[in-house]
Design an enzyme around this catalytic site. Structure first.
Site, PDB file in Angstrom:
ATOM      1  N   PRO A  52       0.830  -1.213   0.000  1.00 29.68           N
ATOM      2  CA  PRO A  52       0.000   0.000   0.000  1.00 29.68           C
ATOM      3  C   PRO A  52       0.865   1.264   0.000  1.00 29.68           C
ATOM      4  CG  PRO A  52       0.045  -0.992   2.195  1.00 29.68           C
ATOM      5  CD  PRO A  52       0.789  -1.925   1.281  1.00 29.68           C
ATOM      6  N   ALA A  95      -0.097   5.241   0.174  1.00 27.77           N
ATOM      7  CA  ALA A  95      -1.137   6.280   0.189  1.00 27.77           C
ATOM      8  C   ALA A  95      -0.794   7.349  -0.842  1.00 27.77           C
ATOM      9  CB  ALA A  95      -1.231   6.887   1.592  1.00 27.77           C
ATOM     10  N   CYS A 111       2.305   2.002  10.347  1.00 28.38           N
ATOM     11  CA  CYS A 111       2.507   3.371   9.862  1.00 28.38           C
ATOM     12  C   CYS A 111       3.107   4.240  10.968  1.00 28.38           C
ATOM     13  CB  CYS A 111       1.183   3.970   9.386  1.00 28.38           C
ATOM     14  SG  CYS A 111       1.409   5.619   8.726  1.00 28.38           S
ATOM     15  N   GLY A 121      10.492  -3.874   2.054  1.00 27.13           N
ATOM     16  CA  GLY A 121      11.418  -2.759   2.249  1.00 27.13           C
ATOM     17  C   GLY A 121      12.593  -2.800   1.300  1.00 27.13           C
ATOM     18  N   GLY A 124       6.721  -1.719  -2.868  1.00 29.83           N
ATOM     19  CA  GLY A 124       5.987  -0.461  -2.923  1.00 29.83           C
ATOM     20  C   GLY A 124       6.610   0.515  -3.896  1.00 29.83           C
TER      21      GLY A 124
HETATM   22  C1  LIG Z   1       4.243   7.579  -0.115  1.00 23.88           C
HETATM   23  C2  LIG Z   1       4.086   6.351   0.745  1.00 23.88           C
HETATM   24  C3  LIG Z   1       2.831   5.988   1.186  1.00 23.88           C
HETATM   25  C4  LIG Z   1       2.673   4.829   1.993  1.00 23.88           C
HETATM   26  N1  LIG Z   1       1.419   4.474   2.380  1.00 23.88           N
HETATM   27  C5  LIG Z   1       1.240   3.358   3.141  1.00 23.88           C
HETATM   28  C6  LIG Z   1      -0.061   2.923   3.531  1.00 23.88           C
HETATM   29  O1  LIG Z   1      -1.074   3.529   3.183  1.00 23.88           O
HETATM   30  N2  LIG Z   1      -0.139   1.822   4.321  1.00 23.88           N
HETATM   31  C7  LIG Z   1       0.977   1.101   4.724  1.00 23.88           C
HETATM   32  O2  LIG Z   1       0.854   0.096   5.421  1.00 23.88           O
HETATM   33  N3  LIG Z   1       2.206   1.475   4.332  1.00 23.88           N
HETATM   34  C8  LIG Z   1       2.364   2.566   3.552  1.00 23.88           C
HETATM   35  N4  LIG Z   1       3.617   2.924   3.125  1.00 23.88           N
HETATM   36  C9  LIG Z   1       4.740   2.020   3.415  1.00 23.88           C
HETATM   37  C10 LIG Z   1       4.941   1.054   2.241  1.00 23.88           C
HETATM   38  O3  LIG Z   1       3.842   0.174   2.094  1.00 23.88           O
HETATM   39  C11 LIG Z   1       6.208   0.187   2.439  1.00 23.88           C
HETATM   40  O4  LIG Z   1       6.084  -0.498   3.673  1.00 23.88           O
HETATM   41  C12 LIG Z   1       7.477   1.009   2.469  1.00 23.88           C
HETATM   42  O5  LIG Z   1       7.470   2.001   1.456  1.00 23.88           O
HETATM   43  C13 LIG Z   1       8.702   0.105   2.273  1.00 23.88           C
HETATM   44  O6  LIG Z   1       8.602  -0.659   1.101  1.00 23.88           O
HETATM   45  P1  LIG Z   1       9.282  -0.199  -0.307  1.00 23.88           P
HETATM   46  O7  LIG Z   1      10.729   0.069  -0.032  1.00 23.88           O
HETATM   47  O8  LIG Z   1       9.047  -1.348  -1.234  1.00 23.88           O
HETATM   48  O9  LIG Z   1       8.581   1.060  -0.741  1.00 23.88           O
HETATM   49  C14 LIG Z   1       3.797   4.065   2.354  1.00 23.88           C
HETATM   50  C15 LIG Z   1       5.066   4.454   1.908  1.00 23.88           C
HETATM   51  C16 LIG Z   1       5.224   5.570   1.106  1.00 23.88           C
HETATM   52  C17 LIG Z   1       6.589   5.951   0.623  1.00 23.88           C
END
Ligand SMILES: Cc1cc2nc3c(=O)[nH]c(=O)nc-3n(C[C@H](O)[C@H](O)[C@H](O)COP(=O)(O)O)c2cc1C
Length: 358
Positions: free
Chosen positions: A29, A31, A114, A216, A239
């Protein structure tokens, strides 16, 4: 014809409760990004086993606040879908989960990771990592109220002095959680530093009967393989990298099965993807909302398309649908193109500075 190696254990589709996914890769997710339009465009490329909505406030959902209904928009091609809710009160989470089940969604995911102050000060988000027993009570209560799988997304703990993820994972497992996604950072870390694979591994070891989805800093299929191998997790959630490389799920699933990447999408295919996303945004949000969202999303596609800074400048200043289309026509004519190659990671804006002030 070269022999195709047998599928490896790493390419085992995930089982989330009774729900068998097509792969073990999840669109995490984000946001402000992972709306219906983006999810559909990602799914079309293949490899996405499960996609998660942007976080939705359980309280707002229960009060039927208009704004949150946009987050629940879905379609037949957007399945299976996990709806993520946030809240610090068990009763409000239970009520929201019931509404999600009644609306026909496949999975309900509880945001227990979060770091944003607005959520944690009400007991939601990563505040749940500080109270594993209550977190487990929340999952148990939701499970008793709905029959769809209940999952949780957590962080390693509040800060380095409070690494509670293994204890939390054990408690959630006992409460019957169907899967746990763990972002390998603490709440205090925000998005800084490197993701801690050993921390994710400790969650895998603490909850042996529950599929753990590592999350991550996965930016390539090779990162995903490393995440699976080092941590022993059952699946990977991606993400930020998907924003500039929506083919990452397809490529990773191919690597997991066959050990090689499929041919990279051509420039024309990548541009067609961007056009499709803009069209989907227009359908979903109307022209005004679509242009506003594309000013941000379109910049990330500079990475997928190999485009220059001038393209980014023009996209972020686009006034209307016609302006966006003109920019994309110019891109098609070869303007702004920096050259062929794998997509470069685009800088994704994340909150900076002390997490308490986010
Ligand atoms: C802009 C943004 C919005 C995010 N929104 C959510 C969210 O709505 N719910 C959630 O559980 N994590 C949220 N995250 C965290 C991501 O789901 C993820 O855990 C985090 O970015 C690490 O993974 P990645 O390196 O693949 O991005 C958000 C992260 C970012 C950067």
């Amino acid at each position: 014809m070269p022999a195709i190696p047998a599928p490896t254990a790493r390419a085992t589709p995930l089982l989330v409760g009774g729900l068998r996914l097509a792969t073990n890769l999840v669109l995490a997710p984000l946001a402000g990004y992972t709306d219906l339009a983006f999810r559909l465009c990602c799914r079309l490329q293949g490899g996405v086993g499960l996609a998660v909505t942007e976080v939705i406030s359980a309280a707002a959902l229960n009060r039927r606040v208009d704004r949150v209904h946009r987050f629940l928009l879905t379609s037949a091609e957007d399945r299976p879908l996990s709806v993520q809710i946030d809240g610090g009160q068990i009763a409000e989470l239970v009520e929201a989960a019931r509404r999600i089940e009644d609306a026909g969604h496949a999975v309900v995911d509880i945001n227990m990771g979060c770091p944003v102050d607005k959520l944690t000060k009400k007991g939601g988000g990563s505040a749940w990592t500080t109270t594993p027993c209550q977190a487990a009570a929340a999952v148990a209560a939701i499970r008793a109220a709905v029959s769809i799988p209940v999952t949780a997304k957590i962080r390693l703990g509040w800060d380095d002095e409070s690494i509670t993820a293994p204890e939390l994972a054990r408690a959630l497992a006992e409460a019957g959680v169907a899967a746990i996604t763990v972002h390998g950072r603490t709440r205090a870390q925000g998005f800084s530093g490197r993701v801690r694979l050993d921390g994710i591994r400790s969650v895998v070891e603490a909850a042996p009967g529950v599929p753990v989805i590592g999350n991550g800093d996965v930016r390539s299929p090779e990162d995903a393989v490393r995440m699976l191998e080092v941590t022993g997790c059952a699946g990977v959630a991606i993400g930020r990298a998907a924003l500039s490389d929506p083919w990452i799920f397809r490529d990773t699933w191919h690597v997991l099965r066959f050990g090689t990447r499929p041919p990279a999408p051509s420039f024309a295919e990548r541009l067609a993807w961007v056009r499709r996303h803009f069209r989907q945004l227009c359908e979903l949000m109307g022209p005004r909302g679509a242009v506003v969202r594309f000013r941000k999303a379109g910049c990330y596609y500079a990475g997928a398309l190999g485009l220059d800074k001038e393209y980014r400048r023009r996209v972020s200043a686009a006034a209307d649908v016609r302006a966006v289309e003109t920019i994309l026509d110019d891109v098609e004519r070869g303007l702004h193109w920096r050259g062929e190659g794998r997509p470069e990671p685009a800088p994704i804006r994340v909150p900076q500075g002390p997490v308490d002030r986010w």
